[in-house]
Motif scaffolding. Structure first.
Motif, PDB file in Angstrom:
ATOM      1  N   LYS A 104       0.857  -1.059   0.235  1.00  0.00           N
ATOM      2  CA  LYS A 104      -0.092  -0.199  -0.046  1.00  0.00           C
ATOM      3  C   LYS A 104       0.856   1.315  -0.049  1.00  0.00           C
ATOM      4  O   LYS A 104       0.659   2.228  -0.665  1.00  0.00           O
ATOM      5  CB  LYS A 104      -0.814  -0.184   1.265  1.00  0.00           C
ATOM      6  N   GLU A 108       1.322   4.305  -2.948  1.00  0.00           N
ATOM      7  CA  GLU A 108       1.293   5.867  -2.697  1.00  0.00           C
ATOM      8  C   GLU A 108       2.466   6.500  -3.614  1.00  0.00           C
ATOM      9  O   GLU A 108       2.145   7.682  -3.966  1.00  0.00           O
ATOM     10  CB  GLU A 108       1.106   6.224  -1.095  1.00  0.00           C
ATOM     11  N   ASP A 162      -8.344   6.660   2.858  1.00  0.00           N
ATOM     12  CA  ASP A 162      -8.188   6.271   1.554  1.00  0.00           C
ATOM     13  C   ASP A 162      -9.907   6.471   1.037  1.00  0.00           C
ATOM     14  O   ASP A 162     -10.222   6.717  -0.303  1.00  0.00           O
ATOM     15  CB  ASP A 162      -7.811   5.010   1.401  1.00  0.00           C
ATOM     16  N   GLU A 191      -6.720   2.682  -5.027  1.00  0.00           N
ATOM     17  CA  GLU A 191      -7.181   3.375  -3.511  1.00  0.00           C
ATOM     18  C   GLU A 191      -8.335   2.654  -3.054  1.00  0.00           C
ATOM     19  O   GLU A 191      -8.455   2.293  -1.853  1.00  0.00           O
ATOM     20  CB  GLU A 191      -7.917   4.749  -3.852  1.00  0.00           C
ATOM     21  N   HIS A 194      -6.752  -0.023  -1.186  1.00  0.00           N
ATOM     22  CA  HIS A 194      -6.460   0.528   0.111  1.00  0.00           C
ATOM     23  C   HIS A 194      -7.501   0.430   1.062  1.00  0.00           C
ATOM     24  O   HIS A 194      -7.535   0.371   2.408  1.00  0.00           O
ATOM     25  CB  HIS A 194      -5.739   1.804  -0.002  1.00  0.00           C
TER      26      HIS A 194
HETATM   27 FE   LIG Z   1      -4.212   5.228  -0.921  1.00  0.00          FE
END
Ligand SMILES: [Fe+2]
Ligand SMILES: [Fe+2]
Length: 369
Positions: A104, A108, A162, A191, A194
């Protein structure tokens, strides 16, 4: 491939007129230059027709400046946002959780990369944007100035932060600026992963021991209100909103998106067995959505001014990481410089083959450019 837009057509027509003039046309000087009003009309028509504005298209200076500001702030948020969660990578409670969290945080970094690259199509450079971030001249999302105190914060960030990011960003996939819209498509897919991992993490804690449940609830209590602030100031106090919506950079107002987010979270909190820390949340039949309590905007303003719990820590760590990474950038530049003349040096059979491949790809790039 984007469709040819009305303003591109205008530019092509003008280009032809200019070329004709250069070839000996006797048309009066000035006739071949498009008046700015024509460009603006073509731009407005393209936006009105929901066409994409592409990097080589004419665009108003203010549109370009707004996009650079927004995309830079977005890119900075992605890379600063790595810090609060990276704080827990070494302390993840299992190998599975560690692998998920590393993936994760790495995502990003990738989001930052897509967005800096997309911003570069507007005539700025990544170096320039990073300098502005480090000098405090450009912002990142204020949510990342809050600390991650327990493991449950990783879950609350995934679910709420998120989750808020997705609510904000899905409409950006239809943003009028092509490179930004296309970057958002992939970002939103990631996302979504996430958000689900955060939800699943919180669910495991909520159904765990009493202490784990309490830890999950405490994290939600601390992240709920800052997550609502992520949508920005209320509509009547948002200075950029109206123009951004007219340009179709933004599709929905801050308050509209905030309300949508609350509507999504209420049933999810119930399924998690956790409470949202707002006694004023209740269904409003007339609106077909939830009402919720007043947001403490003074806290938001304080964090924006630099007085949040982790502002100094976040920016100093970012500056340090940039300085410590200087050798990587230098090495990459040195490698590129060393590699370039190697293509013209006397050939050995091995280098000749490598060089032939390089020229073939260079030619391919030229042909497809
Ligand atoms: Fe994210
Ligand atoms: Fe992201």
């Amino acid at each position: 491939m984007a469709a040819v837009t009305a303003h591109q057509t205008t530019q092509k027509t003008l280009g032809t007129a200019n070329a004709a003039g250069g070839a000996g046309s006797t048309a009066a000087a000035g006739e071949t230059d498009a008046p700015a009003a024509d460009h603006l009309a073509a731009f407005d028509a393209a936006v009105a027709a929901d066409e994409r504005i592409e990097p080589r298209d004419w665009m108003p200076d203010a549109y370009r400046a707004t996009l650079i500001r927004q995309m830079a702030q977005h890119a900075h948020s992605e890379i600063i946002g790595m810090q609060p969660e990276a704080n827990w990578i070494t302390r993840a409670p299992s190998l599975r959780r560690k692998a998920i969290l590393m993936a994760k945080v790495q995502d990003e970094a990738g989001h930052g990369l897509y967005l800096y690259s997309a911003a570069e199509t507007l005539g700025t450079s990544r170096e320039e944007l990073l300098d502005k971030l480090h000098a405090g001249r450009q912002r990142y999302s204020s949510i990342f100035n809050y600390p991650t105190l327990t493991w449950a914060d990783v879950g609350a960030i995934g679910w709420l932060v998120d989750g808020a990011a997705i609510t904000n960003q899905v409409p950006l996939c239809r943003c009028s600026y092509g490179p930004y819209a296309r970057a958002m498509v992939r970002i939103c897919k990631e996302e979504s992963f996430h958000q689900r991992q955060g939800y699943e993490l919180l669910l495991a804690l909520s159904r765990g021991t009493e202490a784990q449940h309490a830890m999950a609830q405490d994290a939600v209590n601390r992240w709920w209100w800052p997550s609502l602030m992520m949508f920005g100031p209320p509509d009547d106090a948002s200075s950029h909103s109206e123009q951004s919506m007219a340009w179709k950079i933004k599709r929905h107002s801050n308050d509209e998106l905030r309300r949508r987010f609350v509507d999504i979270c209420v049933p999810q909190a119930e399924a998690l067995g956790l409470e949202l820390p707002d006694p004023d949340i209740r269904w409003n039949e007339e609106l077909g959505g939830h009402d919720f309590g007043a947001i403490d905007w003074s806290e938001f303003q304080e964090v924006l001014k630099g007085n949040g719990p982790c502002n100094d820590q976040r920016i100093s760590q970012r500056r340090r990481a940039h300085e410590e990474g200087a050798w990587v950038r230098d090495a990459a530049a040195a490698y590129a410089a060393k590699h370039a003349p190697a293509q013209t040096s006397p050939r050995t059979p091995a280098s000749a083959s490598a060089s032939a491949q390089t020229s073939a790809s260079a030619q391919h790039v030229e042909e497809t450019a």
